[in-house]
Scaffold this motif. Structure first.
Motif, PDB file in Angstrom:
ATOM      1  N   PRO A 105       6.294  22.935  43.165  1.00 56.08           N
ATOM      2  CA  PRO A 105       5.962  24.325  42.832  1.00 56.08           C
ATOM      3  C   PRO A 105       6.655  24.786  41.550  1.00 56.08           C
ATOM      4  N   GLY A 106       5.885  25.373  40.657  1.00 54.84           N
ATOM      5  CA  GLY A 106       6.419  25.902  39.402  1.00 54.84           C
ATOM      6  C   GLY A 106       6.474  24.906  38.264  1.00 54.84           C
ATOM      7  N   GLN A 107       6.222  23.640  38.554  1.00 56.13           N
ATOM      8  CA  GLN A 107       6.283  22.634  37.492  1.00 56.13           C
ATOM      9  C   GLN A 107       4.968  22.569  36.718  1.00 56.13           C
ATOM     10  N   ILE A 108       5.048  22.035  35.488  1.00 56.40           N
ATOM     11  CA  ILE A 108       3.891  21.913  34.601  1.00 56.40           C
ATOM     12  C   ILE A 108       3.884  20.503  34.017  1.00 56.40           C
ATOM     13  N   VAL A 109       2.720  19.905  33.973  1.00 64.11           N
ATOM     14  CA  VAL A 109       2.593  18.588  33.356  1.00 64.11           C
ATOM     15  C   VAL A 109       2.715  18.728  31.838  1.00 64.11           C
ATOM     16  N   ASP A 110       3.513  17.853  31.250  1.00 67.68           N
ATOM     17  CA  ASP A 110       3.707  17.871  29.798  1.00 67.68           C
ATOM     18  C   ASP A 110       2.507  17.208  29.106  1.00 67.68           C
ATOM     19  N   SER A 111       1.482  18.002  28.802  1.00 66.10           N
ATOM     20  CA  SER A 111       0.313  17.484  28.074  1.00 66.10           C
ATOM     21  C   SER A 111       0.559  17.437  26.572  1.00 66.10           C
ATOM     22  N   ASN A 112       1.507  18.268  26.091  1.00 66.59           N
ATOM     23  CA  ASN A 112       1.732  18.332  24.636  1.00 66.59           C
ATOM     24  C   ASN A 112       2.163  16.988  24.054  1.00 66.59           C
ATOM     25  N   GLN A 113       3.023  16.261  24.785  1.00 68.03           N
ATOM     26  CA  GLN A 113       3.513  14.979  24.288  1.00 68.03           C
ATOM     27  C   GLN A 113       2.347  14.031  23.976  1.00 68.03           C
ATOM     28  N   TYR A 114       1.352  14.046  24.865  1.00 72.58           N
ATOM     29  CA  TYR A 114       0.218  13.132  24.722  1.00 72.58           C
ATOM     30  C   TYR A 114      -0.753  13.618  23.647  1.00 72.58           C
ATOM     31  N   PRO A 128      -0.059  24.858  25.366  1.00 71.31           N
ATOM     32  CA  PRO A 128      -0.808  23.714  24.842  1.00 71.31           C
ATOM     33  C   PRO A 128      -1.777  24.047  23.713  1.00 71.31           C
ATOM     34  N   VAL A 129      -2.559  25.111  23.854  1.00 69.15           N
ATOM     35  CA  VAL A 129      -3.523  25.443  22.800  1.00 69.15           C
ATOM     36  C   VAL A 129      -2.802  25.858  21.533  1.00 69.15           C
ATOM     37  N   SER A 130      -1.729  26.635  21.665  1.00 70.33           N
ATOM     38  CA  SER A 130      -0.954  27.042  20.491  1.00 70.33           C
ATOM     39  C   SER A 130      -0.385  25.825  19.771  1.00 70.33           C
ATOM     40  N   ALA A 131       0.093  24.843  20.536  1.00 76.10           N
ATOM     41  CA  ALA A 131       0.650  23.634  19.927  1.00 76.10           C
ATOM     42  C   ALA A 131      -0.405  22.893  19.130  1.00 76.10           C
ATOM     43  N   LEU A 132      -1.609  22.769  19.690  1.00 79.60           N
ATOM     44  CA  LEU A 132      -2.675  22.057  18.978  1.00 79.60           C
ATOM     45  C   LEU A 132      -3.150  22.819  17.752  1.00 79.60           C
ATOM     46  N   VAL A 133      -3.334  24.126  17.893  1.00 80.09           N
ATOM     47  CA  VAL A 133      -3.823  24.920  16.766  1.00 80.09           C
ATOM     48  C   VAL A 133      -2.829  24.877  15.605  1.00 80.09           C
ATOM     49  N   ILE A 186       8.427  13.013  18.381  1.00 75.07           N
ATOM     50  CA  ILE A 186       7.777  14.029  19.210  1.00 75.07           C
ATOM     51  C   ILE A 186       8.615  14.250  20.457  1.00 75.07           C
ATOM     52  N   LEU A 187       8.956  15.510  20.703  1.00 75.02           N
ATOM     53  CA  LEU A 187       9.687  15.827  21.935  1.00 75.02           C
ATOM     54  C   LEU A 187       9.204  17.150  22.500  1.00 75.02           C
ATOM     55  N   SER A 188       9.259  17.256  23.817  1.00 69.39           N
ATOM     56  CA  SER A 188       8.862  18.476  24.512  1.00 69.39           C
ATOM     57  C   SER A 188      10.085  19.083  25.174  1.00 69.39           C
ATOM     58  N   THR A 189      10.195  20.406  25.109  1.00 69.55           N
ATOM     59  CA  THR A 189      11.342  21.070  25.711  1.00 69.55           C
ATOM     60  C   THR A 189      10.893  21.954  26.870  1.00 69.55           C
ATOM     61  N   GLY A 190      11.695  21.982  27.928  1.00 72.42           N
ATOM     62  CA  GLY A 190      11.384  22.865  29.049  1.00 72.42           C
ATOM     63  C   GLY A 190      11.821  22.292  30.382  1.00 72.42           C
ATOM     64  N   ASN A 191      12.521  23.087  31.176  1.00 74.18           N
ATOM     65  CA  ASN A 191      12.963  22.657  32.505  1.00 74.18           C
ATOM     66  C   ASN A 191      11.795  22.456  33.464  1.00 74.18           C
ATOM     67  N   GLU A 192      10.674  23.117  33.165  1.00 73.03           N
ATOM     68  CA  GLU A 192       9.532  23.085  34.080  1.00 73.03           C
ATOM     69  C   GLU A 192       8.631  21.865  33.877  1.00 73.03           C
ATOM     70  N   LEU A 193       8.880  21.065  32.844  1.00 74.98           N
ATOM     71  CA  LEU A 193       7.960  19.993  32.474  1.00 74.98           C
ATOM     72  C   LEU A 193       8.214  18.706  33.259  1.00 74.98           C
ATOM     73  N   VAL A 194       7.104  18.033  33.587  1.00 73.80           N
ATOM     74  CA  VAL A 194       7.181  16.706  34.202  1.00 73.80           C
ATOM     75  C   VAL A 194       6.125  15.830  33.549  1.00 73.80           C
ATOM     76  N   THR A 195       6.317  14.529  33.643  1.00 67.74           N
ATOM     77  CA  THR A 195       5.342  13.594  33.092  1.00 67.74           C
ATOM     78  C   THR A 195       4.130  13.497  34.013  1.00 67.74           C
ATOM     79  N   PRO A 196       2.972  13.047  33.485  1.00 69.30           N
ATOM     80  CA  PRO A 196       1.739  13.040  34.283  1.00 69.30           C
ATOM     81  C   PRO A 196       1.785  12.135  35.509  1.00 69.30           C
ATOM     82  N   ASP A 197       2.695  11.176  35.548  1.00 78.96           N
ATOM     83  CA  ASP A 197       2.756  10.248  36.672  1.00 78.96           C
ATOM     84  C   ASP A 197       3.594  10.758  37.835  1.00 78.96           C
TER      85      ASP A 197
END
Length: 413
Positions: free
Chosen positions: A200-209, A308-313, A184-195
């Protein structure tokens, strides 16, 4: 752009289930829960192991009690008491009975059990007040299972009842399929881990979890490869590493048509064959499915949307059945659909097969679907939290009225 049904058919046709013996291992019964049998199981024991009583009462000879009643009771001598776990010492002769408890071994000579509610005891005698049926309340040796016959077939998912059965017949070592390895890997310059603190502009990588949890629920072994920046060389290395160690690779993001969506060209540069590039599904249109031939076995690649919803669906609809089929499961890997009544209006633009998330419940024997409501778009993960089902509006269907029947995909099971 492929239809959902065509995409499903292509994906499931690409899946090559794990095979014996190279994809199997032995496990102890205590660690076998949720594993899948790789070979049929037999036992050397009959079950029950011996004739035993199914009731607290008295073990008797049927011919001694067949005509008795309250007006004409049978009076028998009690020669022994047999609790569970004790070997009987007596042979029941004409005019005799043994006090017997549930699960206890039937004594020689007795062929029937009279339940204690139909008797009256007087010192060492028992008075039988009602005639039983022949062999009533006797569980005969091997009536549930005969030794050396097939107990459970290969491809069986081991749940609690099956574990109990295996314990009862003393099958303590089991050959099972290994769990499919899913990178499992997530791609994107905007992603950060939940910790990490958000900039500004960053998004938590929920898809990995989310994908980690879904892979585990699908009988897979997740390999967490983390976040990969939208840089071609970094992505190429990460995907190559994933292919080298996994049976299935699931990435999220980088499969649309943006300037930084490199996944498809990297797949092709690594020798992958792309089978699907987009599906007429909402949410989840941009989805890449590819295969790689490596030395050990083919690797199946799913490039899921980043939302996220698209990934789960898309995982629920396509990836989960593929992993379950790959795992060696003989049946039960297909998506589960039911018909339900819509609790309120469900709408779509009709251009793609549309999935609306919400809750499925059984009320008075009838399934009902309650939409999660709120803003249903591919980025709104919050109102997906209580979802256990997806209502499906086919292409061309723009409205399902309240009380109208709708097809629903069960998820989260």
């Amino acid at each position: 752009m492929l239809s959902v049904s065509d995409a499903e058919a292509i994906i499931l046709d690409l899946v090559q289930p794990l095979k014996t013996p190279q994809d199997t291992e032995f496990v102890d019964l205590l660690t076998a829960i949720a594993r899948i049998l790789a070979s049929p199981v037999t036992s050397q024991l009959d079950f029950p192991h011996w004739d035993n009583s199914a009731m607290d009462g008295y073990a008797v000879r049927y011919e001694d009690v067949q005509g008795c009643s309250e007006e004409k009771p049978a009076v028998l001598e009690i020669v022994e008491e047999i609790p569970a776990g004790v070997q009987p010492k007596s042979t029941i002769q004409p005019g005799q009975a043994a006090r017997i408890l549930t699960g206890a071994v039937m004594p020689t000579g007795a062929d029937t059990v009279v339940m204690q509610e139909r008797t009256r005891r007087e010192e060492n005698r028992v008075i039988i007040l009602a005639a039983p049926k022949p062999q009533e309340f006797v569980r005969h040796r091997g009536c549930y299972y005969r030794a050396e016959t097939k107990l459970l077939p290969a491809g069986t998912l081991l749940d609690a009842p099956k574990i109990a059965v295996l314990a009862a017949v003393q099958c303590t070592q089991l050959r099972v399929f290994r769990r499919p390895r899913v990178a499992i890997l997530s791609t994107g310059n905007e992603l950060v881990t939940p910790d990490k603190p958000l900039q500004p502009g960053q998004i938590v990588d929920s898809n990995q979890y989310a994908l980690l949890a879904l892979v585990r629920q699908s009988a897979g072994e997740p390999l967490m490869l983390g976040i990969v920046k939208d840089e071609p060389e970094a992505l190429k290395k990460a995907i190559a590493d994933a292919i080298a160690q996994a049976d299935v690779v699931v990435s999220s993001g980088g499969v649309s048509v943006g300037d930084y969506d490199y996944v498809e060209q990297i797949i092709e540069s690594l020798g992958g064959k792309i089978h699907i590039r987009a599906v007429a599904l909402k949410p989840g249109k941009p989805m890449t499915v590819a295969t790689f031939d490596n030395d050990a076995r083919p690797v199946l690649y799913f490039g899921l949307p980043g939302n996220p919803v698209s990934a789960l669906v898309t995982f629920w609809r396509f990836v989960q059945p593929a992993i379950k089929k790959l795992s060696g499961l003989a049946k039960g890997w297909q998506p589960v659909f039911v018909k339900a009544l819509a609790c309120h209006e469900l709408r779509s633009d009709g251009k793609r097969e549309t999935y609306i998330w919400g809750q499925l419940r059984l009320k008075h024997g009838v399934y009902e679907f309650q939409s999660a409501g709120g803003l249903q778009n591919a980025g709104n993960l919050i109102n997906l939290a209580q979802t256990n089902a997806l209502a499906i509006l086919p292409i061309g269907k723009t409205l399902i009225c309240q009380g109208e029947e709708v097809q629903v995909l069960q998820v989260g099971a």
